[in-house]
Structure formats: structure tokens, C-alpha cells
Design a protein around this motif. Sequence first.
Motif, PDB file in Angstrom:
ATOM      1  N   GLY A 277       0.812  -0.935   0.235  1.00 42.95           N
ATOM      2  CA  GLY A 277      -0.251   0.129  -0.178  1.00 42.95           C
ATOM      3  C   GLY A 277       1.000   1.554  -0.104  1.00 42.95           C
ATOM      4  O   GLY A 277       1.903   1.345  -1.000  1.00 42.95           O
ATOM      5  N   THR A 278       0.758   1.971   1.093  1.00 42.02           N
ATOM      6  CA  THR A 278       1.335   3.684   1.303  1.00 42.02           C
ATOM      7  C   THR A 278       2.528   2.807   1.675  1.00 42.02           C
ATOM      8  O   THR A 278       3.225   2.746   2.545  1.00 42.02           O
ATOM      9  CB  THR A 278       0.902   4.393   1.871  1.00 42.02           C
ATOM     10  OG1 THR A 278      -0.392   4.555   1.653  1.00 42.02           O
ATOM     11  CG2 THR A 278       1.183   5.482   1.713  1.00 42.02           C
ATOM     12  N   ASN A 279       4.380   2.384   0.432  1.00 35.70           N
ATOM     13  CA  ASN A 279       4.539   2.052   1.158  1.00 35.70           C
ATOM     14  C   ASN A 279       5.872   2.743   2.081  1.00 35.70           C
ATOM     15  O   ASN A 279       6.346   4.208   1.384  1.00 35.70           O
ATOM     16  CB  ASN A 279       6.337   1.334  -0.551  1.00 35.70           C
ATOM     17  CG  ASN A 279       7.164   0.922   0.564  1.00 35.70           C
ATOM     18  OD1 ASN A 279       8.311   2.020   0.943  1.00 35.70           O
ATOM     19  ND2 ASN A 279       6.779  -0.049   0.632  1.00 35.70           N
ATOM     20  N   PRO A 280       6.628   3.010   3.321  1.00 36.20           N
ATOM     21  CA  PRO A 280       6.600   3.629   4.507  1.00 36.20           C
ATOM     22  C   PRO A 280       8.193   4.411   3.438  1.00 36.20           C
ATOM     23  O   PRO A 280       8.764   6.294   3.678  1.00 36.20           O
ATOM     24  CB  PRO A 280       7.447   2.985   5.655  1.00 36.20           C
ATOM     25  CG  PRO A 280       6.553   1.928   5.183  1.00 36.20           C
ATOM     26  CD  PRO A 280       6.300   2.135   3.807  1.00 36.20           C
ATOM     27  N   SER A 281       9.552   3.607   2.828  1.00 33.53           N
ATOM     28  CA  SER A 281      10.626   4.141   2.075  1.00 33.53           C
ATOM     29  C   SER A 281       9.643   6.000   1.511  1.00 33.53           C
ATOM     30  O   SER A 281      10.806   6.394   1.300  1.00 33.53           O
ATOM     31  CB  SER A 281      11.426   3.740   1.489  1.00 33.53           C
ATOM     32  OG  SER A 281      10.473   2.561   0.353  1.00 33.53           O
ATOM     33  N   LEU A 282       8.849   5.501   0.523  1.00 38.54           N
ATOM     34  CA  LEU A 282       8.473   5.675  -0.288  1.00 38.54           C
ATOM     35  C   LEU A 282       8.045   7.309  -0.261  1.00 38.54           C
ATOM     36  O   LEU A 282       8.361   8.632  -0.386  1.00 38.54           O
ATOM     37  CB  LEU A 282       7.218   5.509  -1.275  1.00 38.54           C
ATOM     38  CG  LEU A 282       6.801   6.329  -2.327  1.00 38.54           C
ATOM     39  CD1 LEU A 282       7.814   6.980  -3.677  1.00 38.54           C
ATOM     40  CD2 LEU A 282       5.507   6.054  -2.848  1.00 38.54           C
ATOM     41  N   LEU A 283       7.323   7.625   0.926  1.00 40.64           N
ATOM     42  CA  LEU A 283       6.865   8.671   2.235  1.00 40.64           C
ATOM     43  C   LEU A 283       8.260   9.181   2.061  1.00 40.64           C
ATOM     44  O   LEU A 283       7.976  10.086   2.660  1.00 40.64           O
ATOM     45  CB  LEU A 283       5.733   8.475   3.024  1.00 40.64           C
ATOM     46  CG  LEU A 283       4.493   8.268   2.648  1.00 40.64           C
ATOM     47  CD1 LEU A 283       3.563   8.244   3.706  1.00 40.64           C
ATOM     48  CD2 LEU A 283       3.670   8.851   1.612  1.00 40.64           C
ATOM     49  N   GLU A 284       9.068   8.076   3.002  1.00 38.86           N
ATOM     50  CA  GLU A 284      10.059   9.150   3.344  1.00 38.86           C
ATOM     51  C   GLU A 284      11.081   9.335   2.374  1.00 38.86           C
ATOM     52  O   GLU A 284      11.868  10.919   2.920  1.00 38.86           O
ATOM     53  CB  GLU A 284      11.236   8.377   4.440  1.00 38.86           C
ATOM     54  CG  GLU A 284      10.169   7.626   6.078  1.00 38.86           C
ATOM     55  CD  GLU A 284      10.544   6.302   6.393  1.00 38.86           C
ATOM     56  OE1 GLU A 284      11.612   6.017   5.805  1.00 38.86           O
ATOM     57  OE2 GLU A 284      10.616   5.913   7.509  1.00 38.86           O
ATOM     58  N   ALA A 285      11.329   9.190   1.256  1.00 36.32           N
ATOM     59  CA  ALA A 285      11.920   9.533  -0.781  1.00 36.32           C
ATOM     60  C   ALA A 285      11.007  10.907  -0.079  1.00 36.32           C
ATOM     61  O   ALA A 285      11.800  12.407  -0.640  1.00 36.32           O
ATOM     62  CB  ALA A 285      12.021   8.926  -1.434  1.00 36.32           C
ATOM     63  N   MET A 286       9.982  10.866  -0.272  1.00 34.54           N
ATOM     64  CA  MET A 286       9.135  12.412  -0.807  1.00 34.54           C
ATOM     65  C   MET A 286       9.334  13.507   0.266  1.00 34.54           C
ATOM     66  O   MET A 286      10.105  14.794   0.684  1.00 34.54           O
ATOM     67  CB  MET A 286       7.938  12.143  -1.032  1.00 34.54           C
ATOM     68  CG  MET A 286       7.360  11.049  -1.934  1.00 34.54           C
ATOM     69  SD  MET A 286       5.323  10.525  -1.905  1.00 34.54           S
ATOM     70  CE  MET A 286       4.766  11.736  -1.843  1.00 34.54           C
ATOM     71  N   ALA A 287       9.923  13.085   1.581  1.00 38.05           N
ATOM     72  CA  ALA A 287       9.841  13.783   3.020  1.00 38.05           C
ATOM     73  C   ALA A 287      10.971  14.636   2.772  1.00 38.05           C
ATOM     74  O   ALA A 287      11.548  15.188   3.532  1.00 38.05           O
ATOM     75  CB  ALA A 287       9.620  13.599   3.980  1.00 38.05           C
ATOM     76  N   SER A 288      11.769  13.987   2.287  1.00 36.49           N
ATOM     77  CA  SER A 288      13.271  14.431   2.030  1.00 36.49           C
ATOM     78  C   SER A 288      14.016  15.319   0.655  1.00 36.49           C
ATOM     79  O   SER A 288      15.127  14.952   0.637  1.00 36.49           O
ATOM     80  CB  SER A 288      14.440  12.940   1.829  1.00 36.49           C
ATOM     81  OG  SER A 288      14.248  11.710   3.340  1.00 36.49           O
ATOM     82  N   ASN A 289      12.856  15.519   0.335  1.00 36.30           N
ATOM     83  CA  ASN A 289      13.208  16.588  -1.228  1.00 36.30           C
ATOM     84  C   ASN A 289      13.941  15.055  -1.966  1.00 36.30           C
ATOM     85  O   ASN A 289      14.496  16.297  -2.882  1.00 36.30           O
ATOM     86  CB  ASN A 289      13.853  17.783  -0.985  1.00 36.30           C
ATOM     87  CG  ASN A 289      12.599  18.480  -0.507  1.00 36.30           C
ATOM     88  OD1 ASN A 289      11.840  19.201  -1.104  1.00 36.30           O
ATOM     89  ND2 ASN A 289      12.991  18.440   0.968  1.00 36.30           N
ATOM     90  N   SER A 290      13.693  13.801  -2.467  1.00 38.29           N
ATOM     91  CA  SER A 290      13.806  13.316  -3.487  1.00 38.29           C
ATOM     92  C   SER A 290      12.982  13.192  -4.196  1.00 38.29           C
ATOM     93  O   SER A 290      12.543  13.670  -4.269  1.00 38.29           O
ATOM     94  CB  SER A 290      14.476  12.092  -3.259  1.00 38.29           C
ATOM     95  OG  SER A 290      15.377  11.287  -1.747  1.00 38.29           O
TER      96      SER A 290
END
Length: 370
Positions: A277-290
Amino acid sequence: MKVAILGTRGIPNHYGGFEQCAEYLALGLVKKGFDVIVYNSHNHPYQEKEWNNVKIVHCYDPEDKIGTAGQFIYDLNCILDVRKQQCDVILQLGYTSSSVWGKLMPKNSVVTTNMDGLEWKRTKYSSKVKKFLRWAEKLGVKYSDHLISDSIGIQNYLKDKYQKDSTFIAYGATLFEKPNIEQLKPYGLSPYLYDMLIARLEPENSIETILDGVVLANLQRPFLVVGKHNTKYGAFLKEKYSLQPQIQFVGGIYDIEVLNNLRYYSNLYFHGHTVGGTNPSLLEAMASNSLICANDNPFNRYILEDDAIYFNEATEVKQHLERVVCQEPVYQLKTKNNADKIVNIYDWNIIVDQYAQHLEAVEAKFNRFK
């Protein structure tokens, strides 16, 4: 309200996504006045009985001795203990090795379960294991009073498959706002002159497709592979790409500050997950301006929309590596849009509020029908 969180190896996080979720939820709920218990493996690095006002219960976990079967014993031990705790609500994170013990859940507590992703779709599993996981999923639905979906796709699946409604609550993240270039030094990296991925090294995370694309591109800049690699598949990957010095297997990293900085200063961040589903590492990448290059599937598209670049094949990975410079304005707009999503939709404070509202609602409903 007294709440127990089951289904993880424990907090503070030393493992992965659900542990991170349990950590943020426990801290946030305690601040709201909830009485929170989190179950930890007996061999978790943190051995105290309390952590930041969260009660910790350690249960025997033989996974390190007998492998996957140990997870079932650990979950059984957690359930046997929670029967004694007189909790109002039991929040289960996942069901894979716990739903077989569903009949043992205390009848005087509400059980609400985050159903995670579609585990039986994972390519690493044999047909027999996939069959078991489908059965475990069915039991997870059967023995839960309420269900939580962390993506609309999972919510729709549960409705179609089991005619069960579920509460949509996404995973969370916190916007990263204090980059520190010094964090790159141990890895010998320069800002925006390397690419990377962070994932469990498993086939369904497109690791080979991505790394095959790195080989095809034949660039000199480093490509970091962050993830535990002392596994059978990890050994295979290290052997396959052993003649590619630009591909660096750095192992698992669990320091969030280090991870945030590695993501922040990368040129391209690859997210190859195809299941869940909402993958944690994806959101963390978004939050890190990747700047994110993601596997092109509905789960990733739902979250990222047009604010990423996508791949299916190794040749597409090659083309992106050769052409994309993350600091160009068109790509900077994508990273800004993703950061705005974190602030307005996925921030942990918002997610904790949604969990708190859900827990209060299911507890109130339970009491009404006593």
C-alpha cells in the motif's frame, strides 16, 4: 484509553516500516493521553520496561534460532500476554503470523488490524506459502473487529474480496528540513553526484531491474544500495554485480538522520516496490526532497501522481540515469509538490490524529453494543 500495539519487533525502531509506524503512533498517542503498550521481541536492543512513557512488554521470540516459524511463536506469546492486560483496543500491525491465533484474542478488547499490503503477491514466496498467506489474510479479516487500509487500493481490494469496509489511514512521514552535508563523508559521496535505492533486497522490489539499468548506463558515479544484504538473495545480487565498482552495497541503515541526508543529496532515488500500500520508504523519500524514479504501478501512481519519473524496464532506468539532473527546474517542481503532500496529507501528526480518532470511534462503538 488503554491501547496495545502488536505485530512488530518493537520500538524504538531497529528494523523497518511497521516498527517505525509503531514508534510514531505510540509516542503520539501517549501525548494525547492514551495509555500505550508496545510489544517487543525479547532480544530487542532496547531492554527497558518503558520508553518515553510508552510501556514495553518483551516476549520470547525464537526467530533468530528457528527462522520464520519463530515469528508465529512470538506473536502467540504477545497474544497470550495481552489477554492479561485489560486493554480497550488492540491495534495489530499486519496479520501474517498472528491471524492463526486469532481465536485467542481477548473478547473484552476491540481488535483493529492494519492489513498491510497483499503479502501473497510477493514473488519470493512459493505457491504453498502464497496459499497460506491467502488463508492468513482471510483469518486476519475474520478475527478483527475493524480493519485499517493504508492505501485506497487495499481498501478497494478488501471490499471486493471480503465485502468488508475498512478505515483508510495512510502511513506517515515528517518533512526533512535540516540537511547536513557532513553525513555524506563516511560514504565518500558528493552532493547530487550519486544515485541510490533503499529497500529490502527482495525480487518484488525491482532490485535487479534497477541495477541492470545501472550496468547498462555504465556511469562512473556511485549507486548506493541500502538494505540488509546478508541473505540468500542479497548474496546473489552482490555476486551478480561484483564487477561493477559503482554499485555499492552498504547494508541496512536505521539512523533516520543518515537516511534523510543520503536521500536529500542524491540525484535520483529509485523506488522499485511493486507490492503493498502506502510504502514507508516512498513517503520518507518524498519527505527528504528526493527526485523519485518509481516502478510504474497503481500503488506508486496513486501517491506520486505526476510528481515522479517512472520505469518498468532496465532500459528505462538506463535512460533516466543518463538524462536526469535533479536540480533542473522541472524536477525541482516535482520534489516541491511531493514535499507539499507530506505536509498536507501524510505528516505524522495528521496520521496520529487519524489513528486516535479511529481508536476512539471503535472503542465507543464496542461499548455501545456491550
